[in-house]
Design a protein around this motif. Structure first.
Motif, PDB file in Angstrom:
ATOM      1  N   ARG A 205       0.811  -1.218   0.000  1.00 54.29           N
ATOM      2  CA  ARG A 205       0.000   0.000   0.000  1.00 54.29           C
ATOM      3  C   ARG A 205       0.844   1.268   0.000  1.00 54.29           C
ATOM      4  O   ARG A 205       0.531   2.231  -0.692  1.00 54.29           O
ATOM      5  N   GLU A 206       1.913   1.291   0.786  1.00 54.59           N
ATOM      6  CA  GLU A 206       2.645   2.534   0.985  1.00 54.59           C
ATOM      7  C   GLU A 206       4.118   2.460   0.605  1.00 54.59           C
ATOM      8  O   GLU A 206       4.549   3.068  -0.359  1.00 54.59           O
ATOM      9  N   LEU A 207       4.885   1.694   1.391  1.00 54.03           N
ATOM     10  CA  LEU A 207       6.338   1.813   1.287  1.00 54.03           C
ATOM     11  C   LEU A 207       6.891   1.336  -0.042  1.00 54.03           C
ATOM     12  O   LEU A 207       7.892   1.867  -0.514  1.00 54.03           O
ATOM     13  N   GLY A 208       6.269   0.333  -0.643  1.00 57.37           N
ATOM     14  CA  GLY A 208       6.807  -0.165  -1.909  1.00 57.37           C
ATOM     15  C   GLY A 208       6.877   0.922  -2.963  1.00 57.37           C
ATOM     16  O   GLY A 208       7.939   1.230  -3.506  1.00 57.37           O
ATOM     17  N   VAL A 209       5.734   1.569  -3.222  1.00 60.04           N
ATOM     18  CA  VAL A 209       5.696   2.588  -4.267  1.00 60.04           C
ATOM     19  C   VAL A 209       6.354   3.884  -3.802  1.00 60.04           C
ATOM     20  O   VAL A 209       6.987   4.596  -4.606  1.00 60.04           O
ATOM     21  N   LEU A 210       6.246   4.210  -2.494  1.00 64.53           N
ATOM     22  CA  LEU A 210       6.827   5.465  -2.011  1.00 64.53           C
ATOM     23  C   LEU A 210       8.352   5.431  -2.061  1.00 64.53           C
ATOM     24  O   LEU A 210       8.988   6.374  -2.562  1.00 64.53           O
ATOM     25  N   MET A 211       8.952   4.361  -1.556  1.00 63.10           N
ATOM     26  CA  MET A 211      10.403   4.259  -1.590  1.00 63.10           C
ATOM     27  C   MET A 211      10.918   4.144  -3.023  1.00 63.10           C
ATOM     28  O   MET A 211      11.992   4.648  -3.356  1.00 63.10           O
ATOM     29  N   LEU A 265       5.254  -0.850 -12.484  1.00 65.12           N
ATOM     30  CA  LEU A 265       6.001  -2.097 -12.499  1.00 65.12           C
ATOM     31  C   LEU A 265       7.080  -2.104 -11.417  1.00 65.12           C
ATOM     32  O   LEU A 265       7.257  -3.095 -10.701  1.00 65.12           O
ATOM     33  N   LEU A 266       7.801  -0.989 -11.293  1.00 63.29           N
ATOM     34  CA  LEU A 266       8.841  -0.911 -10.270  1.00 63.29           C
ATOM     35  C   LEU A 266       8.235  -0.956  -8.867  1.00 63.29           C
ATOM     36  O   LEU A 266       8.800  -1.566  -7.952  1.00 63.29           O
ATOM     37  N   GLY A 267       7.087  -0.290  -8.683  1.00 64.39           N
ATOM     38  CA  GLY A 267       6.441  -0.306  -7.377  1.00 64.39           C
ATOM     39  C   GLY A 267       5.981  -1.704  -6.986  1.00 64.39           C
ATOM     40  O   GLY A 267       6.163  -2.137  -5.834  1.00 64.39           O
ATOM     41  N   PHE A 268       5.389  -2.433  -7.927  1.00 65.81           N
ATOM     42  CA  PHE A 268       4.956  -3.802  -7.650  1.00 65.81           C
ATOM     43  C   PHE A 268       6.158  -4.699  -7.380  1.00 65.81           C
ATOM     44  O   PHE A 268       6.145  -5.534  -6.465  1.00 65.81           O
ATOM     45  N   TYR A 269       7.207  -4.514  -8.174  1.00 61.55           N
ATOM     46  CA  TYR A 269       8.440  -5.291  -7.977  1.00 61.55           C
ATOM     47  C   TYR A 269       9.043  -4.997  -6.600  1.00 61.55           C
ATOM     48  O   TYR A 269       9.459  -5.911  -5.880  1.00 61.55           O
ATOM     49  N   SER A 270       9.049  -3.732  -6.215  1.00 62.08           N
ATOM     50  CA  SER A 270       9.600  -3.354  -4.917  1.00 62.08           C
ATOM     51  C   SER A 270       8.805  -3.977  -3.772  1.00 62.08           C
ATOM     52  O   SER A 270       9.374  -4.515  -2.817  1.00 62.08           O
ATOM     53  N   ALA A 271       7.483  -3.930  -3.877  1.00 61.49           N
ATOM     54  CA  ALA A 271       6.653  -4.519  -2.824  1.00 61.49           C
ATOM     55  C   ALA A 271       6.865  -6.030  -2.745  1.00 61.49           C
ATOM     56  O   ALA A 271       6.948  -6.603  -1.645  1.00 61.49           O
ATOM     57  N   GLY A 272       6.983  -6.676  -3.905  1.00 62.48           N
ATOM     58  CA  GLY A 272       7.194  -8.119  -3.913  1.00 62.48           C
ATOM     59  C   GLY A 272       8.512  -8.512  -3.271  1.00 62.48           C
ATOM     60  O   GLY A 272       8.584  -9.461  -2.476  1.00 62.48           O
ATOM     61  N   VAL A 273       9.565  -7.772  -3.595  1.00 60.56           N
ATOM     62  CA  VAL A 273      10.874  -8.092  -3.016  1.00 60.56           C
ATOM     63  C   VAL A 273      10.875  -7.812  -1.515  1.00 60.56           C
ATOM     64  O   VAL A 273      11.490  -8.546  -0.730  1.00 60.56           O
ATOM     65  N   LYS A 312      -1.342   4.925  -7.295  1.00 56.50           N
ATOM     66  CA  LYS A 312      -0.437   6.017  -6.927  1.00 56.50           C
ATOM     67  C   LYS A 312       0.836   6.026  -7.768  1.00 56.50           C
ATOM     68  O   LYS A 312       1.423   7.090  -8.004  1.00 56.50           O
ATOM     69  N   ALA A 313       1.295   4.871  -8.214  1.00 55.64           N
ATOM     70  CA  ALA A 313       2.598   4.765  -8.882  1.00 55.64           C
ATOM     71  C   ALA A 313       2.732   5.656 -10.113  1.00 55.64           C
ATOM     72  O   ALA A 313       3.713   6.414 -10.223  1.00 55.64           O
ATOM     73  N   PRO A 314       1.802   5.625 -11.094  1.00 55.30           N
ATOM     74  CA  PRO A 314       1.991   6.496 -12.264  1.00 55.30           C
ATOM     75  C   PRO A 314       1.950   7.983 -11.925  1.00 55.30           C
ATOM     76  O   PRO A 314       2.622   8.788 -12.581  1.00 55.30           O
ATOM     77  N   VAL A 315       1.174   8.355 -10.897  1.00 54.82           N
ATOM     78  CA  VAL A 315       1.133   9.761 -10.482  1.00 54.82           C
ATOM     79  C   VAL A 315       2.486  10.179  -9.934  1.00 54.82           C
ATOM     80  O   VAL A 315       3.010  11.255 -10.260  1.00 54.82           O
ATOM     81  N   PHE A 316       3.075   9.312  -9.117  1.00 51.02           N
ATOM     82  CA  PHE A 316       4.397   9.610  -8.591  1.00 51.02           C
ATOM     83  C   PHE A 316       5.428   9.690  -9.717  1.00 51.02           C
ATOM     84  O   PHE A 316       6.324  10.541  -9.695  1.00 51.02           O
ATOM     85  N   GLY A 317       5.323   8.788 -10.682  1.00 53.80           N
ATOM     86  CA  GLY A 317       6.247   8.828 -11.812  1.00 53.80           C
ATOM     87  C   GLY A 317       6.128  10.118 -12.597  1.00 53.80           C
ATOM     88  O   GLY A 317       7.129  10.713 -13.022  1.00 53.80           O
ATOM     89  N   LEU A 318       4.897  10.589 -12.786  1.00 50.69           N
ATOM     90  CA  LEU A 318       4.681  11.857 -13.490  1.00 50.69           C
ATOM     91  C   LEU A 318       5.304  13.012 -12.726  1.00 50.69           C
ATOM     92  O   LEU A 318       5.966  13.881 -13.309  1.00 50.69           O
ATOM     93  N   ILE A 319       5.117  13.039 -11.414  1.00 47.24           N
ATOM     94  CA  ILE A 319       5.658  14.135 -10.598  1.00 47.24           C
ATOM     95  C   ILE A 319       7.179  14.154 -10.650  1.00 47.24           C
ATOM     96  O   ILE A 319       7.795  15.211 -10.849  1.00 47.24           O
ATOM     97  N   VAL A 320       7.800  12.995 -10.482  1.00 49.11           N
ATOM     98  CA  VAL A 320       9.264  12.923 -10.469  1.00 49.11           C
ATOM     99  C   VAL A 320       9.841  13.339 -11.820  1.00 49.11           C
ATOM    100  O   VAL A 320      10.786  14.145 -11.893  1.00 49.11           O
ATOM    101  N   ALA A 321       9.282  12.806 -12.899  1.00 47.59           N
ATOM    102  CA  ALA A 321       9.800  13.137 -14.233  1.00 47.59           C
ATOM    103  C   ALA A 321       9.526  14.591 -14.579  1.00 47.59           C
ATOM    104  O   ALA A 321      10.364  15.264 -15.201  1.00 47.59           O
TER     105      ALA A 321
END
Length: 370
Positions: A205-211, A265-273, A312-321
């Motif tokens: 929910r949080e740390l995977g996509v946020l980190m 994809l990176l957020g899901f991968y991060s949460a899985g790991v 949340k992930a694509p929104v964060f990606g848009l903000i960072v880029a």
């Protein structure tokens, strides 16, 4: 002796020290004794110029500086020396030259006001940049042949594939820390088994996509700002505009699209790991078998937690880029600006991600996904 500037410090008849200058005191000859003259220690009561054969403005300035420093009287000056010394008399400031400094009760509010004003201009700039981005996207939709697919694939590799090792390592360690600390705290209540719930929900929910967003901001957002900023500095962006290529279409759109596509994809991968890291701790600390831990995740973690992270992930990606490309396009002047804008891209990107994440938390709680 006639070709070199010299000096001699002797005791005068009146008991004071007399500095006698001799030879040509010219810009071409005074360099050899300049350091020695500066090292003289007083007191010096009189400076005798009667033995000076030639003098120019530099020589007169040296004599005047020594006179002012030691409060010494200048004697024996020739007509030329007197004219030069008189011309230099008004060039010395008696008081210390310091910048005006307001008292702290005025300086702090003024600095805060300047920051707020600068933030307002920054918001205007970002809104304008976002508008230009939307226009570029609309233009590419109308003329899809202009879209640079190779640039997009390259950015997908840089933002996504190349980031897998570092994001995987970071997520694995975060999962271990969450599981270990959570198990220690929950053990006080005899609820060690709830570590599975803790790791699963907080990572999906949080740390995977946020980190992941923070890592992408530090890695890819800074790269966007530095790359585009360097191109601005070397006038490559201006050259592109001159030959009819839109920098927004060629440089900005592929980077932003790559970040938006790869962040889920990176957020899901991060949460899985991270969950795998928690399972490792469960195996060795809690006695929960590795595969049982993973199977239990499916039972205790609601499906909407996964959707929260993916939304949340694509929104964060848009903000960072957007932060990286915006600050890169704002580079001008010199190479120092590249470093400054790169730092600003990372800081503003991370700050905006955390603020938006807080809004998301309230929003999803209100709709019942809390």
């Amino acid at each position: 002796m006639g070709g070199f500037a010299e000096f001699e410090l002797v005791e005068g008849d009146d008991g004071g020290n007399v500095l006698t200058l001799s030879g040509p005191y010219l810009v071409s000859t005074i360099g050899a004794i300049d350091q020695d003259l500066r090292a003289l220690e007083g007191p010096i009561s009189r400076i005798d110029l009667s033995a000076v054969s030639e003098i120019d403005t530099v020589g007169a300035w040296i004599a005047t500086s020594l006179s002012n420093e030691h409060r010494a009287e200048i004697t024996g000056a020739s007509d030329r020396a007197e004219r030069l010394i008189d011309a230099l008399e008004g060039t010395r400031a008696e008081e210390e030259i310091t910048a005006p400094r307001l008292p702290v009760w005025k300086r702090v509010p003024q600095a805060m006001g300047d920051k707020v004003l600068g933030a307002r201009h920054g918001v205007y700039g970002v809104v304008g940049f976002l508008g230009a981005l939307l226009i570029a996207c609309a233009s590419l939709i109308r003329h899809p042949r202009r879209f640079r697919w190779l640039a997009l694939v390259r950015q997908l590799e840089l933002v996504g594939v190349s980031a897998l090792p570092i994001i995987g390592l970071m997520s694995f360690l975060i999962g271990i820390v969450i599981a270990q600390q959570g198990a220690v705290q929950l053990a006080q209540f005899g609820a060690e088994t709830l570590t599975v719930n803790l790791v699963g929900r907080i990572t999906l929910r949080e740390l995977g996509v946020l980190m992941t967003a923070i890592m992408v901001a530090g890695r890819s957002g800074s790269a966007f700002a530095a790359q585009i900023g360097t191109m601005r500095l070397t006038e490559e962006v201006d050259a592109m505009q001159t030959i009819g290529i839109s920098p927004m279409e060629a440089l900005v759109v592929p980077r932003i699209l790559a970040a938006v596509l790869m962040m889920p994809l990176l957020g899901f991968y991060s949460a899985g790991v991270a969950i795998i890291g928690g399972a490792v701790v469960g195996q060795f600390m809690l006695g929960i078998p590795f595969w049982t831990f993973l199977t239990r995740i499916q039972d205790v973690v609601p499906l909407y937690d996964l959707w929260v992270g993916l939304i949340k992930a694509p929104v964060f990606g848009l903000i960072v880029a957007l932060a990286g490309c915006y600050h890169g396009m704002k580079v001008k002047g010199n190479s120092e600006e590249v470093g400054l804008r790169t730092t600003m891209a990372v800081v503003t990107g991370i700050f905006a991600v955390i603020v938006i994440d807080a809004f998301f938390a309230v929003f999803f709680t209100e709709i019942g996904w809390g």
